[in-house]
Write an enzyme that holds these catalytic residues in place. Sequence first.
Site, PDB file in Angstrom:
ATOM      1  NE  ARG A   1       5.812  -4.254   5.946  1.00  0.00           N
ATOM      2  CZ  ARG A   1       6.624  -5.235   5.565  1.00  0.00           C
ATOM      3  NH1 ARG A   1       7.749  -4.944   4.953  1.00  0.00           N
ATOM      4  NH2 ARG A   1       6.304  -6.494   5.799  1.00  0.00           N
TER       5      ARG A   1
ATOM      6  CE1 TYR B   1       4.310 -10.378  -5.343  1.00  0.00           C
ATOM      7  CE2 TYR B   1       3.573 -10.817  -3.100  1.00  0.00           C
ATOM      8  CZ  TYR B   1       4.254 -11.213  -4.241  1.00  0.00           C
ATOM      9  OH  TYR B   1       4.868 -12.442  -4.271  1.00  0.00           O
TER      10      TYR B   1
END
Length: 321
Positions: A280, A137
């Site tokens: 994560r 991202y």
Amino acid sequence: MRYLVTGGAGYIGSIVARMLVEGGHEVTILDDCSTGHADAVPAGARLVRDTVHNAAIVAGDGFDAVFHFAGLIAAGESMDRPGDYWNANTVGTLALLEAMRGGGIGRLVFSSTAAVYGDPERLPIPETAATVPTSTYGATKLAADAAISSYCVAHDLAAVSLRYFNVAGAWRDGDGVWHGERHATETHLIPLALDAAAGNRDKLRLFGDDYDTPDGTCVRDYIHVADLAEAHLLAVDAAEPGAHRVFNLGNGVGFSNREVIATVEAVTGLPVPVERAPRRSGDPATLVASSEAAHDELGWAPSRRDLSTIVGDAWEFHRHG
């Protein structure tokens, strides 16, 4: 003024669009509504349901500037779906830039992200910090920023990139209606914690509690969505032909995930059931902004800095939106 807002059916884009409409501007929204909501488009704005890749279909409509929000936003998901993120965030931005050039649109405000910085060497993070993203991202947004810089040099584009930190909260418009965050698949901590408190989900997953932070959980800088939206209105007027200006937008204060959960419990008066989960991929330990440049050059400063206010407004939208 006439403005094109890409991604204007989404959380931040729809609030900026609504502020523009309330300010008397003519607004067209380009959004395929794959993640946004058609009912979030303000009355008085025109909705064109298509992707930013097809921005050329509206670029010739005589816009004074573009606010570009369209894209994918989940850092964790981007590590599993890199192709989708490169296509939406980087290829989509390039298509928009070409459409703007063909349509003679000379000003752009771009929705960028603090994820471009990765794990920063010092805090708070200035715009001069090294950009070493730890997620796909962040990498896709950084590449889009690079493309924008190239168009500013080659085509005299006037552009401002706003690198957000964690956006949260909700905004009440002039009619007293709350507008806030709603995603088909929610990934953001505050709405997830509110859902858990309200009993709409069994538990909140806490990703990682072994970071090098005071309580072991990630620390983030939360900015109220209304403060963020107001910065866009200042940024479009600050765009200068041939220049790509970059500003960080945040509170300048970090709150850990555990602090956020405690604040949600205090605001709602309800417990938040929590389940520990592994880290994560792509999540830096701490991200806190220095927004001095935005203060000095745009005249912007957040006025809704208290975490209880941010959570409280999000809770109002959760209950009444």
